[in-house]
Design an enzyme around this catalytic site. Sequence first.
Site, PDB file in Angstrom:
ATOM      1  N   GLY A  13       9.579  -5.283 -34.998  1.00 22.65           N
ATOM      2  CA  GLY A  13       9.070  -6.488 -35.663  1.00 22.65           C
ATOM      3  C   GLY A  13       7.922  -6.230 -36.619  1.00 22.65           C
ATOM      4  CB  SER A  15       8.966  -2.582 -40.954  1.00 28.54           C
ATOM      5  OG  SER A  15       9.456  -2.174 -42.218  1.00 28.54           O
ATOM      6  CE1 TYR A 148      21.954   1.952 -39.597  1.00 29.08           C
ATOM      7  CE2 TYR A 148      23.935   1.071 -40.615  1.00 29.08           C
ATOM      8  CZ  TYR A 148      22.635   0.897 -40.177  1.00 29.08           C
ATOM      9  OH  TYR A 148      22.026  -0.332 -40.318  1.00 29.08           O
TER      10      TYR A 148
END
Length: 249
Positions: A13, A15, A148
Amino acid sequence: MRFQNKIVLVLGGNSGMGLAAARMFAAEGGTVHLTGRDRATIDAAVASIPGATGYQSDIADPAATEAVVAAIEARDGRIDVLYINAGVGGFAPLRQITEEAWDHTHAINLRGCVFALQKALRIMGRGGSVVVTGSIGAHGALEGNGTYAAAKAGLYMAMKVFAKELVGEGIRVNVVSPGPIETPLLYRNPGMTEDQVAGLREMMVANIPMHRMGEADDVAKAVLFLASDDASFITAANLFVDGGLIELG
Ligand SMILES: NC(=O)c1ccc[n+]([C@@H]2O[C@H](COP(=O)([O-])OP(=O)(O)OC[C@H]3O[C@@H](n4cnc5c(N)ncnc54)[C@H](OP(=O)(O)O)[C@@H]3O)[C@@H](O)[C@H]2O)c1
């Protein structure tokens, strides 16, 4: 003021879209707890969000998440809204994927997120809401995105299963899947030069039907909707916030 009297934990929380959501949760009355790894940005986030509490905590370490949950339990007794947003990027085509990079990404983006839910669940109850940041990467093939994409696809499917396990307990679990969003993540890609990032950005904007990058606030608004009682009949949803990229691209 949809989050009045709600205890909100935003994992990641400090960035980008997590910070945008943390700000919005507080603006709508929520008591915000947020985590990250970087002390300076955690402190800056806490200083800019009324009533917020920050924790330096690596999501790859479930014991560290458990310590955050215990601190929230001691202070506020429970978690009403859990936003699991922490994640790292990184591109490498198959031949260049290293075992270390694969394990690092999956430890944060998949394993860490799953155990974060397990830990937080201990102090969540009926009416609780979980929102998880997935990615369009889990729904379309982009060269170099294998590590990813696999982590986010695993996360998406795990959360769907957990939504089923938790529906009877009155806890909703939903996923927001952002497309290309203008956040610091784009510039933190270990394997990419600045020119490559600029090229990727240009290619993405050209392919997005709305022809712009998303903003952190675009995602945060979707997160707040799913987290709020406005979405009380919605669980196991996957909401693309991508300018139409997946469905129209
Ligand atoms: N930007 C995009 O285009 C895009 C697209 C699809 C999905 N996403 C996903 O959106 C989420 C947020 O990313 P963002 O774009 O807002 O980028 P960002 O600004 O880099 O934010 C990532 C957040 O995750 C935190 N984080 C990363 N690793 C962590 C760890 N091991 N433990 C705890 N916190 C950790 C960061 O904290 P620190 O800074 O302290 O490390 C930061 O708060 C990620 O899950 C990302 O995969 C982004």
